[in-house]
Design an enzyme around this catalytic site. Structure first.
Site, PDB file in Angstrom:
ATOM      1  N   TRP A  33       3.069 -94.713 -18.400  1.00 35.24           N
ATOM      2  CA  TRP A  33       3.013 -93.787 -19.537  1.00 35.24           C
ATOM      3  C   TRP A  33       2.889 -92.331 -19.074  1.00 35.24           C
ATOM      4  CZ3 TRP A  33      -1.161 -90.599 -20.608  1.00 35.24           C
ATOM      5  CH2 TRP A  33      -2.374 -90.907 -19.991  1.00 35.24           C
ATOM      6  N   GLU A  71       6.704 -88.465 -25.684  1.00 35.91           N
ATOM      7  CA  GLU A  71       5.817 -87.372 -26.091  1.00 35.91           C
ATOM      8  C   GLU A  71       6.339 -85.975 -25.732  1.00 35.91           C
ATOM      9  OE1 GLU A  71       1.576 -88.163 -25.884  1.00 35.91           O
ATOM     10  OE2 GLU A  71       1.942 -90.004 -24.764  1.00 35.91           O
ATOM     11  N   TYR A  83     -14.596 -89.064 -12.879  1.00 37.77           N
ATOM     12  CA  TYR A  83     -14.649 -89.983 -11.753  1.00 37.77           C
ATOM     13  C   TYR A  83     -15.618 -91.101 -12.125  1.00 37.77           C
ATOM     14  CZ  TYR A  83     -14.266 -91.945  -7.169  1.00 37.77           C
ATOM     15  OH  TYR A  83     -13.986 -92.803  -6.143  1.00 37.77           O
ATOM     16  N   HIS A  91      -5.307 -85.758 -13.336  1.00 39.02           N
ATOM     17  CA  HIS A  91      -5.254 -85.105 -14.647  1.00 39.02           C
ATOM     18  C   HIS A  91      -6.578 -84.406 -14.919  1.00 39.02           C
ATOM     19  CE1 HIS A  91      -6.975 -89.102 -15.377  1.00 39.02           C
ATOM     20  NE2 HIS A  91      -7.576 -88.579 -16.433  1.00 39.02           N
ATOM     21  N   HIS A 106      -9.123 -82.751 -18.039  1.00 36.22           N
ATOM     22  CA  HIS A 106      -9.427 -82.773 -19.474  1.00 36.22           C
ATOM     23  C   HIS A 106      -9.836 -81.386 -19.954  1.00 36.22           C
ATOM     24  CE1 HIS A 106      -9.753 -87.265 -19.363  1.00 36.22           C
ATOM     25  NE2 HIS A 106     -10.009 -86.986 -18.097  1.00 36.22           N
TER      26      HIS A 106
HETATM   27  C1  DD3 Z   1      -4.878 -95.273 -22.456  1.00 33.20           C
HETATM   28  C2  DD3 Z   1      -5.966 -93.517 -21.129  1.00 33.20           C
HETATM   29  C3  DD3 Z   1      -4.668 -93.982 -21.739  1.00 33.20           C
HETATM   30  C4  DD3 Z   1      -5.321 -97.687 -23.716  1.00 33.20           C
HETATM   31  C5  DD3 Z   1      -5.510 -96.520 -24.368  1.00 33.20           C
HETATM   32  C6  DD3 Z   1      -5.308 -95.308 -23.743  1.00 33.20           C
HETATM   33  N1  DD3 Z   1      -2.819 -89.296 -24.249  1.00 33.20           N
HETATM   34  C7  DD3 Z   1      -2.907 -92.816 -22.989  1.00 33.20           C
HETATM   35  C8  DD3 Z   1      -0.667 -93.655 -23.221  1.00 33.20           C
HETATM   36  C9  DD3 Z   1      -0.219 -92.456 -23.723  1.00 33.20           C
HETATM   37  C10 DD3 Z   1      -2.489 -91.554 -23.538  1.00 33.20           C
HETATM   38  C11 DD3 Z   1      -3.326 -90.424 -23.742  1.00 33.20           C
HETATM   39  C12 DD3 Z   1      -4.686 -96.458 -21.789  1.00 33.20           C
HETATM   40  C13 DD3 Z   1      -1.986 -93.846 -22.860  1.00 33.20           C
HETATM   41 CL1  DD3 Z   1      -6.026 -96.569 -26.004  1.00 33.20          CL
HETATM   42  C14 DD3 Z   1      -4.896 -97.662 -22.414  1.00 33.20           C
HETATM   43  O1  DD3 Z   1      -4.234 -92.951 -22.628  1.00 33.20           O
HETATM   44  C15 DD3 Z   1      -1.130 -91.393 -23.882  1.00 33.20           C
HETATM   45  N2  DD3 Z   1      -0.673 -90.218 -24.392  1.00 33.20           N
HETATM   46  N3  DD3 Z   1      -4.644 -90.442 -23.481  1.00 33.20           N
HETATM   47  C16 DD3 Z   1      -1.528 -89.207 -24.557  1.00 33.20           C
HETATM   48  N4  DD3 Z   1      -1.068 -88.052 -25.072  1.00 33.20           N
END
Ligand code: DD3
Length: 332
Positions: free
Chosen positions: A170, A180, A264, A272, A274
């Site tokens: 992703w 996105e 961490y 990345h 935040h």
């Molecule tokens: C994630 C951390 C990751 C489940 C879940 C979240 N922001 C993302 C995919 C696209 C995104 C994020 C993994 C996963 Cl609920 C497993 O987060 C994402 N796109 N935090 C954005 N913009």
């Protein structure tokens, strides 16, 4: 992960229009928080076929619930969350709702306000197919603080990460504009010091009070804080500087209202950063997980090997595979 999100055609309009506490609307937003009002991009409710197996966790305070179940024979996690009440919709909310009296006592009275559907939306996140790791991540569990020396990282954590080789597909989709792309707030395309800044999907972008953006580095060989060396200072400083500037431009939030940090352990092993708004207690912003980017930069300036050699502390959940590794090695 299946792509349930329909691509929107419209991007954001002018970038310099003033914003108070609320995020400006996109062209297709009707002001009630609905994008593409009148022609919802996705009308079929894929959740009609969702078979709940159990509630992983829920929070009355955070007004959310994490559910494990099946979606068309595939394991799935569904996250439902009530969103904040927006000041700019108050007038319509108060006038267009049905109000049911619950009780009245002296100068006090309580009601159930039944809002029109557009003011009553629930933010929904679907992970499908979900792995065992996803399911465990959202299960309510006890946490334990782990003490990881530089050697522990080399002998326990790193081999564990290499064995499991968690997918960051992703992240690559975002960097390659395969997903996105229309949400990108700022990009520096430089392969070494460049990054993409976009809203974390935890943030619905309807109000800046809970602003949450992530800066994802273009460079693919930094897994986490542990890999950072002084050679990465230009990258970190670039993310810090340009990230803050872009947020000021777009959301009118000055740098002294921002919490800029790394996790961490991170939830995904691709560098990345935040960016969250001060005053918003974002999940994972507490001391045991968050490392301020300013501190990270200073530490690397003092000692180029800082993050390779220091003992780092972080919480792990009872069911986390990495915790098991620390236990089996007798480090816990
Ligand atoms: C994630 C951390 C990751 C489940 C879940 C979240 N922001 C993302 C995919 C696209 C995104 C994020 C993994 C996963 Cl609920 C497993 O987060 C994402 N796109 N935090 C954005 N913009």
């Amino acid at each position: 992960m299946a792509d349930y999100t329909a691509k929107r055609e419209t991007g954001d309009g002018a970038e310099s229009e003033p914003v108070s506490h609320r995020v400006k609307r996109t062209k297709a937003d009707d002001g009630a928080g609905r994008k593409d009002a009148g022609k919802e991009p996705e009308c079929t409710n894929i959740l009609q076929g969702f078979k709940t197996s159990r509630v992983l966790s829920d929070s009355a305070r955070e007004k959310n619930i994490f559910i494990h179940g099946k979606l068309a024979d595939e394991e799935a996690v569904v996250i439902l969350e009530k969103t904040p009440i927006r000041e700019d919709t108050l007038a319509d909310l108060l006038s267009a709702s049905v109000l049911k009296l619950e009780m009245k006592n002296d100068i006090y009275s309580t009601y159930r306000l039944q809002a029109p559907p557009q003011f009553n939306e629930i933010k929904t996140t679907v992970v499908c197919p979900a792995t065992e790791k996803h399911v465990k991540k959202y299960q309510r569990q006890e946490s334990f603080l782990v003490e990881e020396t530089g050697e522990d990282y080399q002998s326990i954590t790193l081999p564990y990460l290499q064995q499991h080789n968690f997918s960051v597909q992703w992240v690559y989709n975002i960097l390659e504009k395969k997903a996105e792309a229309d949400r990108i707030v700022y990009e520096d395309p430089d392969p070494n010091v460049g990054f993409v800044l976009l809203p974390d999907f935890k943030w619905d972008q309807k109000q800046v009070d809970d602003l949450y953006l992530i800066a994802i580095a273009h460079c693919r060989d930094i897994k986490s804080l542990r890999d950072l060396k002084s050679e990465h200072l230009p990258l970190l400083k670039n993310i810090f500087q340009k990230g803050k500037e872009a947020i000021m431009q777009r959301y009118h939030i000055p740098a002294n209202k921002l919490r800029v940090y790394l996790h961490y352990q991170p939830s995904y092993y691709h560098l990345h950063v935040h960016f969250t708004k001060l005053g918003y207690e974002a999940p994972g912003c507490s001391v045991e997980r968050a490392h301020l980017l300013s501190d990270v930069i200073q530490n690397l300036q003092c000692d180029p090997q800082y993050y390779r050699t220091r003992t780092l502390y972080f919480p792990l959940k009872a069911e986390d595979g990495l915790l098991r590794e620390f236990k089996e090695t007798g480090r816990l």
